[in-house]
Motif scaffolding. Sequence first.
Motif, PDB file in Angstrom:
ATOM      1  N   MET A   1       0.857  -1.214   0.000  1.00  0.00           N
ATOM      2  CA  MET A   1       0.000   0.000   0.000  1.00  0.00           C
ATOM      3  C   MET A   1       0.886   1.256   0.000  1.00  0.00           C
ATOM      4  SD  MET A   1      -3.301   0.138  -0.176  1.00  0.00           S
ATOM      5  CE  MET A   1      -3.479  -1.585   0.319  1.00  0.00           C
ATOM      6  N   THR A   2       0.231   2.399  -0.111  1.00  0.00           N
ATOM      7  CA  THR A   2       0.987   3.651  -0.202  1.00  0.00           C
ATOM      8  C   THR A   2       1.503   4.087   1.166  1.00  0.00           C
ATOM      9  OG1 THR A   2      -1.160   4.730  -0.103  1.00  0.00           O
ATOM     10  CG2 THR A   2      -0.121   4.522  -2.237  1.00  0.00           C
ATOM     11  N   LYS A   3       2.258   5.186   1.177  1.00  0.00           N
ATOM     12  CA  LYS A   3       2.886   5.645   2.415  1.00  0.00           C
ATOM     13  C   LYS A   3       1.855   6.026   3.469  1.00  0.00           C
ATOM     14  CE  LYS A   3       6.824   7.670  -0.063  1.00  0.00           C
ATOM     15  NZ  LYS A   3       6.250   8.107  -1.340  1.00  0.00           N
ATOM     16  N   LYS A   4       2.304   5.982   4.686  1.00  0.00           N
ATOM     17  CA  LYS A   4       1.435   6.386   5.788  1.00  0.00           C
ATOM     18  C   LYS A   4       1.178   7.887   5.707  1.00  0.00           C
ATOM     19  CE  LYS A   4       1.195   6.214  10.830  1.00  0.00           C
ATOM     20  NZ  LYS A   4       0.949   7.645  11.016  1.00  0.00           N
ATOM     21  N   ALA A   5      -0.066   8.254   5.525  1.00  0.00           N
ATOM     22  CA  ALA A   5      -0.409   9.670   5.388  1.00  0.00           C
ATOM     23  C   ALA A   5      -0.569  10.290   6.760  1.00  0.00           C
ATOM     24  CB  ALA A   5      -1.683   9.819   4.577  1.00  0.00           C
ATOM     25  N   SER A   6       0.464  10.955   7.239  1.00  0.00           N
ATOM     26  CA  SER A   6       0.402  11.430   8.615  1.00  0.00           C
ATOM     27  C   SER A   6       0.127  12.926   8.707  1.00  0.00           C
ATOM     28  CB  SER A   6       1.688  11.062   9.344  1.00  0.00           C
ATOM     29  OG  SER A   6       2.783  11.196   8.474  1.00  0.00           O
ATOM     30  N   GLY A   7      -0.545  13.442   7.693  1.00  0.00           N
ATOM     31  CA  GLY A   7      -1.096  14.761   7.885  1.00  0.00           C
ATOM     32  C   GLY A   7      -0.333  15.907   7.258  1.00  0.00           C
ATOM     33  N   LEU A   8      -0.885  17.043   7.558  1.00  0.00           N
ATOM     34  CA  LEU A   8      -0.409  18.299   7.036  1.00  0.00           C
ATOM     35  C   LEU A   8       1.083  18.476   7.247  1.00  0.00           C
ATOM     36  CD1 LEU A   8      -2.370  19.973   5.702  1.00  0.00           C
ATOM     37  CD2 LEU A   8      -2.739  21.291   7.770  1.00  0.00           C
ATOM     38  N   VAL A   9       1.560  18.058   8.390  1.00  0.00           N
ATOM     39  CA  VAL A   9       2.957  18.317   8.727  1.00  0.00           C
ATOM     40  C   VAL A   9       3.900  17.546   7.817  1.00  0.00           C
ATOM     41  CG1 VAL A   9       2.117  17.265  10.854  1.00  0.00           C
ATOM     42  CG2 VAL A   9       4.577  17.394  10.446  1.00  0.00           C
ATOM     43  N   ALA A  10       3.506  16.328   7.481  1.00  0.00           N
ATOM     44  CA  ALA A  10       4.338  15.553   6.558  1.00  0.00           C
ATOM     45  C   ALA A  10       4.390  16.240   5.198  1.00  0.00           C
ATOM     46  CB  ALA A  10       3.783  14.139   6.424  1.00  0.00           C
ATOM     47  N   VAL A  11       3.252  16.682   4.745  1.00  0.00           N
ATOM     48  CA  VAL A  11       3.188  17.378   3.464  1.00  0.00           C
ATOM     49  C   VAL A  11       4.064  18.622   3.496  1.00  0.00           C
ATOM     50  CG1 VAL A  11       1.683  18.572   1.856  1.00  0.00           C
ATOM     51  CG2 VAL A  11       0.858  16.533   3.030  1.00  0.00           C
ATOM     52  N   VAL A  40       3.471  22.616  -3.266  1.00  0.00           N
ATOM     53  CA  VAL A  40       2.636  22.019  -2.223  1.00  0.00           C
ATOM     54  C   VAL A  40       1.659  21.004  -2.826  1.00  0.00           C
ATOM     55  CG1 VAL A  40       0.808  22.474  -0.552  1.00  0.00           C
ATOM     56  CG2 VAL A  40       2.809  23.971  -0.671  1.00  0.00           C
ATOM     57  N   VAL A  41       1.036  21.398  -3.914  1.00  0.00           N
ATOM     58  CA  VAL A  41       0.091  20.488  -4.554  1.00  0.00           C
ATOM     59  C   VAL A  41       0.778  19.178  -4.920  1.00  0.00           C
ATOM     60  CG1 VAL A  41      -1.294  20.091  -6.610  1.00  0.00           C
ATOM     61  CG2 VAL A  41      -1.414  22.292  -5.428  1.00  0.00           C
ATOM     62  N   ALA A  42       1.990  19.302  -5.431  1.00  0.00           N
ATOM     63  CA  ALA A  42       2.760  18.109  -5.787  1.00  0.00           C
ATOM     64  C   ALA A  42       2.931  17.213  -4.566  1.00  0.00           C
ATOM     65  CB  ALA A  42       4.118  18.517  -6.352  1.00  0.00           C
ATOM     66  N   ALA A  43       3.379  17.828  -3.467  1.00  0.00           N
ATOM     67  CA  ALA A  43       3.599  17.069  -2.239  1.00  0.00           C
ATOM     68  C   ALA A  43       2.287  16.434  -1.778  1.00  0.00           C
ATOM     69  CB  ALA A  43       4.143  17.986  -1.148  1.00  0.00           C
ATOM     70  N   LEU A  44       1.217  17.196  -1.922  1.00  0.00           N
ATOM     71  CA  LEU A  44      -0.094  16.749  -1.481  1.00  0.00           C
ATOM     72  C   LEU A  44      -0.454  15.398  -2.094  1.00  0.00           C
ATOM     73  CD1 LEU A  44      -1.408  18.415   0.524  1.00  0.00           C
ATOM     74  CD2 LEU A  44      -2.382  19.859  -1.273  1.00  0.00           C
ATOM     75  N   ASP A  45      -0.345  15.308  -3.406  1.00  0.00           N
ATOM     76  CA  ASP A  45      -0.792  14.031  -3.943  1.00  0.00           C
ATOM     77  C   ASP A  45       0.338  13.021  -4.075  1.00  0.00           C
ATOM     78  OD1 ASP A  45      -1.534  15.715  -7.014  1.00  0.00           O
ATOM     79  OD2 ASP A  45       0.364  14.820  -6.363  1.00  0.00           O
ATOM     80  N   GLU A  46       1.551  13.471  -3.888  1.00  0.00           N
ATOM     81  CA  GLU A  46       2.640  12.515  -3.719  1.00  0.00           C
ATOM     82  C   GLU A  46       2.374  11.662  -2.479  1.00  0.00           C
ATOM     83  OE1 GLU A  46       5.413  11.467  -4.988  1.00  0.00           O
ATOM     84  OE2 GLU A  46       6.391  10.526  -3.245  1.00  0.00           O
ATOM     85  N   LEU A  47       1.923  12.303  -1.427  1.00  0.00           N
ATOM     86  CA  LEU A  47       1.686  11.600  -0.163  1.00  0.00           C
ATOM     87  C   LEU A  47       0.255  11.065  -0.033  1.00  0.00           C
ATOM     88  CD1 LEU A  47       3.563  13.814   2.448  1.00  0.00           C
ATOM     89  CD2 LEU A  47       4.304  11.689   1.375  1.00  0.00           C
ATOM     90  N   ASP A  48      -0.543  11.231  -1.079  1.00  0.00           N
ATOM     91  CA  ASP A  48      -1.939  10.780  -0.988  1.00  0.00           C
ATOM     92  C   ASP A  48      -2.633  11.377   0.219  1.00  0.00           C
ATOM     93  OD1 ASP A  48      -2.244   9.263  -3.226  1.00  0.00           O
ATOM     94  OD2 ASP A  48      -1.449   7.460  -2.290  1.00  0.00           O
ATOM     95  N   TYR A  49      -2.461  12.651   0.365  1.00  0.00           N
ATOM     96  CA  TYR A  49      -2.998  13.321   1.544  1.00  0.00           C
ATOM     97  C   TYR A  49      -4.529  13.247   1.598  1.00  0.00           C
ATOM     98  CZ  TYR A  49      -4.399  17.023   4.703  1.00  0.00           C
ATOM     99  OH  TYR A  49      -4.994  17.737   5.701  1.00  0.00           O
ATOM    100  N   VAL A  50      -5.056  12.868   2.745  1.00  0.00           N
ATOM    101  CA  VAL A  50      -6.498  12.929   2.982  1.00  0.00           C
ATOM    102  C   VAL A  50      -6.744  13.732   4.256  1.00  0.00           C
ATOM    103  CG1 VAL A  50      -8.601  11.645   3.419  1.00  0.00           C
ATOM    104  CG2 VAL A  50      -6.863  10.696   1.901  1.00  0.00           C
ATOM    105  N   ARG A  51      -7.462  14.819   4.110  1.00  0.00           N
ATOM    106  CA  ARG A  51      -7.773  15.687   5.237  1.00  0.00           C
ATOM    107  C   ARG A  51      -8.418  14.919   6.395  1.00  0.00           C
ATOM    108  NH1 ARG A  51      -9.213  20.623   2.477  1.00  0.00           N
ATOM    109  NH2 ARG A  51      -9.869  22.327   3.858  1.00  0.00           N
ATOM    110  N   SER A  52      -8.138  15.313   7.578  1.00  0.00           N
ATOM    111  CA  SER A  52      -8.824  14.731   8.727  1.00  0.00           C
ATOM    112  C   SER A  52     -10.042  15.567   9.075  1.00  0.00           C
ATOM    113  CB  SER A  52      -7.885  14.677   9.933  1.00  0.00           C
ATOM    114  OG  SER A  52      -8.646  14.570  11.110  1.00  0.00           O
ATOM    115  N   GLY A  53     -11.183  15.024   8.743  1.00  0.00           N
ATOM    116  CA  GLY A  53     -12.437  15.725   9.044  1.00  0.00           C
ATOM    117  C   GLY A  53     -12.549  16.020  10.527  1.00  0.00           C
ATOM    118  N   ALA A  54     -12.085  15.103  11.340  1.00  0.00           N
ATOM    119  CA  ALA A  54     -12.185  15.274  12.790  1.00  0.00           C
ATOM    120  C   ALA A  54     -11.432  16.523  13.228  1.00  0.00           C
ATOM    121  CB  ALA A  54     -11.634  14.039  13.496  1.00  0.00           C
TER     122      ALA A  54
END
Lengths: 341, 341
Positions: A1-11, A40-54
């Motif tokens: 699977m893809t990398k662990k998406a650990s949020g805004l800070v990783a991006v 930033v956009v590049a990094a965003l989908d490089e990391l498969d970023y998914v916002r945390s609704g919570a």
Amino acid sequence: MTKKASGLVAVARLAGVSTATVSNVLNRPELVAPATRERVVAALDELDYVRSGAAVALRTGTSRLVGLVVPDITNPFYAAIAEGVTAAADDAGYSVALCVNHDDPARERRQFELLAQQRAAGALVVPLSAGSSRLSTLRRVGTHLVLVDRIAERDEGCSVAIDDVLGGRLAVRHLLALRGPRIALVNGPRTIEQCANRRAGARKELRRSGVDPDTMTELTVEEMTIDAGRRAGNALAAAGGVDGVFCTNDQLATGVIRGLADAGVRVPDDAAVVGYGDLALATDGPLPLTTVSQPKLLMGRTAVETLVREIGDQVDGGREHQHSATLFQPSLVVRDSAPAT
Amino acid sequence: MTKKASGLVAVARLAGVSTATVSNVLNRPELVAPATRERVVAALDELDYVRSGAAVALRTGTSRLVGLVVPDITNPFYAAIAEGVTAAADDAGYSVALCVNHDDPARERRQFELLAQQRAAGALVVPLSAGSSRLSTLRRVGTHLVLVDRIAERDEGCSVAIDDVLGGRLAVRHLLALRGPRIALVNGPRTIEQCANRRAGARKELRRSGVDPDTMTELTVEEMTIDAGRRAGNALAAAGGVDGVFCTNDQLATGVIRGLADAGVRVPDDAAVVGYGDLALATDGPLPLTTVSQPKLLMGRTAVETLVREIGDQVDGGREHQHSATLFQPSLVVRDSAPAT
DNA sequence: GCTCCCGATTTAAACGTTACAAGCGATGGG
DNA sequence: CCCATCGCTTGTAACGTTTAAATCGGGAGC
């Protein structure tokens, strides 16, 4: 699977910027310089970023969730409303939390509790029985309410409903024009608001036409089912002397037609029958029903729009929100059980 | 209105304890001394405390939300599943996010995106068309999936379905026992998995009874509607020589009966008809349908339970989760369109 | 050349909860 | 009389965002 998406800070780290900048490209892209934005956009989908609704909900204090509270999703009427609601909610970017309560206060309480915890932006409530005093849990956390298929009393909130009185009038007007003044009403318990209103409309239309409403034969059934309708039809046939029958429900109409047929009374030749609701049942039977059609999808859509407007009102204006009560008009759709003149 | 409920800290202050203690009485009451517990509880409802789901979700990383993805909530089949799902979800303390996609990939994507953002604990997907490769967004954030009304392929995840092959066999077995071997099949497009399976079951049962499956008259309709059924019925009547008709749908069965009647072929006297689904339509018509009944509510309930189990597996055991594929058995309910021998 | 300002970016403080590690008397064994 | 223990409670650091306020280079105006 893809990398662990650990949020805004990783991006942010990957793009070589601060989390604030990432947040900005997400929410207000025009604030950030095109070059950085791109990175930033590049990094965003490089990391498969998914916002945390919570996290967003926690920080901002609101979630994009609306509750839809119905007595029974199996009932095609409520299902149609749900259809309209989900469509509109999709368009507005909201999620719909489906709450089916079966008119059980305990269930309802639990569900409201859950909605309150989620800080739902609002709830669309389609009430069955009258008691609408248990909405307090929601009010308490500022959840907005829209009543559906019932007119809100002052200060209860906004509401979206369909004019049942008009529906009753349309049905009876058609029957009067089509045949004679000897009308019968097959109705559910008058404690149900909709039943009471449809009857009121029927009587009003009789009066307008110079017919004494009290001459109208009235049959009341406990359960508004096909079987009950059939029995009513039998009774009507036995009594005789009826030109047209107004049933406050398509099930009842279907049953009445059968009940009349049992006794050799043919519809529409010997008597006309008008139903109410325009469910699938109205077209699926051997004799397509003339019936009062309700804009169910539209009501659902409008409920969502009303809610969204109410929320908007509170957010951007500090200005007072005026509760609105939208009333849609039903229409008569003429089919074979009471054909055009 | 009541006081502004500003969270755990306000409660803690009022009760004279720390937020940790309050959190404990909420989550593990047995850890805190009865005296303090009492004091905290008092403060809790003195302030009308309502937990912030967002904060909990953020902190713990999971929300008690499951998505229910259906093609169309207006369809009674999906509505019945939804009924079962909401009931079970209520019992398990989950909220249900209703996603209606109308088989539109764009809509579906947006909804999955939303579910992913909410970090939904799982999603129950009732697929219409086959393409189940767009589930990646959900997988990415660890959302569990349960396929409903379709058997999962290896590694797709868990699934809960109903044995359509068996359903087809039951229908045909009944027809064979009741009448002669001259069976007709009125079916939808075979690209729909359910249609293909029901046909397969029908053929299998014929073979078992020593009848060559290829002798079965097969009519395929594009839309599985009453009208299409009626046309099929007309065609069957014209061709003649049919003892029993198996329709893969109650709508088709209803139509076929009417189409046969158009040509003077009476059901069940001249030919027997069996439908599939056991929707309201099956009982509401003038001739109650013999039909294959599917445990729709049970399927919905089980889907939720499967999901909950899968989540549990991952949480408390680090142990491997084995995907499960539950298959329910349909049953034949005998009514007037193909009565018992 | 010095200020002033401007757009672009960052710092840092929340939001409300959970859970770990640590604190704190009191109790009981040695 | 001291130390280990125990039952209960607390301090505090996260969780992943948003956003107001601060910072930072420059370029323009004088």
